[in-house]
Motif scaffolding. Structure first.
Motif, PDB file in Angstrom:
ATOM      1  N   LEU A   9       0.808  -1.217   0.000  1.00 16.49           N
ATOM      2  CA  LEU A   9       0.000   0.000   0.000  1.00 16.49           C
ATOM      3  C   LEU A   9       0.840   1.266   0.000  1.00 16.49           C
ATOM      4  N   ARG A  10       2.174   1.122   0.050  1.00 18.86           N
ATOM      5  CA  ARG A  10       3.042   2.296   0.131  1.00 18.86           C
ATOM      6  C   ARG A  10       2.797   3.245  -1.027  1.00 18.86           C
ATOM      7  N   GLY A  11       2.694   4.528  -0.705  1.00 19.58           N
ATOM      8  CA  GLY A  11       2.478   5.555  -1.700  1.00 19.58           C
ATOM      9  C   GLY A  11       1.015   5.843  -1.990  1.00 19.58           C
ATOM     10  N   MET A  12       0.118   5.021  -1.459  1.00 19.23           N
ATOM     11  CA  MET A  12      -1.310   5.214  -1.703  1.00 19.23           C
ATOM     12  C   MET A  12      -1.906   6.210  -0.719  1.00 19.23           C
ATOM     13  N   PRO A  13      -2.870   7.002  -1.176  1.00 20.82           N
ATOM     14  CA  PRO A  13      -3.626   7.807  -0.223  1.00 20.82           C
ATOM     15  C   PRO A  13      -4.502   6.874   0.615  1.00 20.82           C
ATOM     16  N   LEU A  14      -4.930   7.331   1.775  1.00 22.05           N
ATOM     17  CA  LEU A  14      -5.697   6.486   2.697  1.00 22.05           C
ATOM     18  C   LEU A  14      -6.924   5.888   2.031  1.00 22.05           C
ATOM     19  N   ARG A  15      -7.660   6.661   1.285  1.00 19.49           N
ATOM     20  CA  ARG A  15      -8.894   6.155   0.661  1.00 19.49           C
ATOM     21  C   ARG A  15      -8.598   4.958  -0.239  1.00 19.49           C
ATOM     22  N   SER A  16      -7.555   5.022  -1.037  1.00 22.69           N
ATOM     23  CA  SER A  16      -7.194   3.904  -1.922  1.00 22.69           C
ATOM     24  C   SER A  16      -6.736   2.698  -1.114  1.00 22.69           C
ATOM     25  N   ALA A  17      -5.983   2.941  -0.054  1.00 24.58           N
ATOM     26  CA  ALA A  17      -5.515   1.842   0.799  1.00 24.58           C
ATOM     27  C   ALA A  17      -6.699   1.132   1.452  1.00 24.58           C
ATOM     28  N   MET A  18      -7.683   1.898   1.914  1.00 23.26           N
ATOM     29  CA  MET A  18      -8.855   1.288   2.540  1.00 23.26           C
ATOM     30  C   MET A  18      -9.646   0.462   1.526  1.00 23.26           C
ATOM     31  N   ARG A  19      -9.732   0.924   0.281  1.00 27.08           N
ATOM     32  CA  ARG A  19     -10.402   0.147  -0.773  1.00 27.08           C
ATOM     33  C   ARG A  19      -9.659  -1.167  -1.020  1.00 27.08           C
ATOM     34  N   ALA A  20      -8.328  -1.105  -1.020  1.00 25.61           N
ATOM     35  CA  ALA A  20      -7.526  -2.301  -1.258  1.00 25.61           C
ATOM     36  C   ALA A  20      -7.696  -3.323  -0.134  1.00 25.61           C
ATOM     37  N   LEU A  21      -8.029  -2.835   1.067  1.00 26.71           N
ATOM     38  CA  LEU A  21      -8.195  -3.721   2.221  1.00 26.71           C
ATOM     39  C   LEU A  21      -9.653  -4.116   2.463  1.00 26.71           C
ATOM     40  N   ALA A  22     -10.556  -3.652   1.630  1.00 33.84           N
ATOM     41  CA  ALA A  22     -11.990  -3.856   1.863  1.00 33.84           C
ATOM     42  C   ALA A  22     -12.388  -5.323   1.997  1.00 33.84           C
ATOM     43  N   ASP A  23     -11.743  -6.226   1.271  1.00 34.30           N
ATOM     44  CA  ASP A  23     -12.125  -7.640   1.288  1.00 34.30           C
ATOM     45  C   ASP A  23     -11.428  -8.461   2.366  1.00 34.30           C
ATOM     46  N   CYS A  24     -10.548  -7.848   3.144  1.00 31.86           N
ATOM     47  CA  CYS A  24      -9.759  -8.646   4.093  1.00 31.86           C
ATOM     48  C   CYS A  24     -10.464  -8.870   5.427  1.00 31.86           C
ATOM     49  N   ASN A  25     -11.579  -8.176   5.674  1.00 29.92           N
ATOM     50  CA  ASN A  25     -12.314  -8.339   6.933  1.00 29.92           C
ATOM     51  C   ASN A  25     -11.378  -8.150   8.126  1.00 29.92           C
ATOM     52  N   CYS A  26     -10.568  -7.085   8.072  1.00 37.84           N
ATOM     53  CA  CYS A  26      -9.614  -6.821   9.131  1.00 37.84           C
ATOM     54  C   CYS A  26      -9.887  -5.453   9.756  1.00 37.84           C
ATOM     55  N   GLU A  27      -9.410  -5.290  10.966  1.00 36.01           N
ATOM     56  CA  GLU A  27      -9.532  -4.016  11.672  1.00 36.01           C
ATOM     57  C   GLU A  27      -8.329  -3.163  11.292  1.00 36.01           C
ATOM     58  N   VAL A  28      -8.591  -1.989  10.717  1.00 34.94           N
ATOM     59  CA  VAL A  28      -7.509  -1.126  10.247  1.00 34.94           C
ATOM     60  C   VAL A  28      -7.329   0.043  11.209  1.00 34.94           C
ATOM     61  N   ARG A  29      -6.100   0.227  11.683  1.00 32.20           N
ATOM     62  CA  ARG A  29      -5.744   1.372  12.526  1.00 32.20           C
ATOM     63  C   ARG A  29      -4.866   2.299  11.695  1.00 32.20           C
ATOM     64  N   VAL A  30      -5.141   3.600  11.799  1.00 31.64           N
ATOM     65  CA  VAL A  30      -4.427   4.577  10.978  1.00 31.64           C
ATOM     66  C   VAL A  30      -3.704   5.567  11.874  1.00 31.64           C
ATOM     67  N   GLU A  31      -2.445   5.821  11.548  1.00 33.67           N
ATOM     68  CA  GLU A  31      -1.641   6.816  12.259  1.00 33.67           C
ATOM     69  C   GLU A  31      -1.152   7.835  11.245  1.00 33.67           C
ATOM     70  N   GLY A  32      -1.499   9.101  11.461  1.00 34.08           N
ATOM     71  CA  GLY A  32      -1.049  10.171  10.587  1.00 34.08           C
ATOM     72  C   GLY A  32      -2.052  10.495   9.504  1.00 34.08           C
ATOM     73  N   HIS A  33      -1.602  11.228   8.500  1.00 32.02           N
ATOM     74  CA  HIS A  33      -2.435  11.603   7.368  1.00 32.02           C
ATOM     75  C   HIS A  33      -1.566  11.718   6.122  1.00 32.02           C
ATOM     76  N   GLY A  34      -2.211  11.649   4.973  1.00 31.29           N
ATOM     77  CA  GLY A  34      -1.468  11.753   3.720  1.00 31.29           C
ATOM     78  C   GLY A  34      -1.387  10.423   3.007  1.00 31.29           C
ATOM     79  N   PHE A  35      -0.173   9.938   2.788  1.00 37.76           N
ATOM     80  CA  PHE A  35       0.078   8.723   2.016  1.00 37.76           C
ATOM     81  C   PHE A  35       0.663   7.639   2.909  1.00 37.76           C
ATOM     82  N   VAL A  36       0.364   6.386   2.574  1.00 39.51           N
ATOM     83  CA  VAL A  36       0.881   5.248   3.339  1.00 39.51           C
ATOM     84  C   VAL A  36       2.390   5.157   3.143  1.00 39.51           C
ATOM     85  N   VAL A  37       3.128   5.144   4.259  1.00 40.60           N
ATOM     86  CA  VAL A  37       4.582   4.980   4.201  1.00 40.60           C
ATOM     87  C   VAL A  37       5.020   3.645   4.802  1.00 40.60           C
TER      88      VAL A  37
END
Length: 74
Positions: free
Chosen positions: A22-50
């Motif tokens: 997911l590196r380099g993706m904005p949060l919205r795109s990263a969340m879409r990529a994780l939509a099918d994993c049925n996992c709990e996502v915790r987010v730290e910061g803002h901007g792009f996934v590093v």
């Protein structure tokens, strides 16, 4: 400077069971990529996934907690 890739973003396909890169993706795109994993996502910061935990390519069983670290700069 970040250049967008011409390839489509990494996503989890049903039954894939691997953490996408997911590196380099904005949060919205990263969340879409994780939509099918049925996992709990915790987010730290803002901007792009590093960084992510588990790391890209790691096994990702259902209900695995996922942490995403974001930064305004890449």
């Amino acid at each position: 400077l970040y250049e967008a890739s011409a390839s489509p973003p990494s996503t989890l396909s049903p039954g894939d069971g691997r953490m996408p890169d997911l590196r380099g993706m904005p949060l919205r795109s990263a969340m879409r990529a994780l939509a099918d994993c049925n996992c709990e996502v915790r987010v730290e910061g803002h901007g792009f996934v590093v960084a992510s935990e588990p790391a890209a390519g790691s096994e990702l069983p259902p209900a695995t907690p996922v942490s995403l670290k974001l930064s305004g700069t890449l």
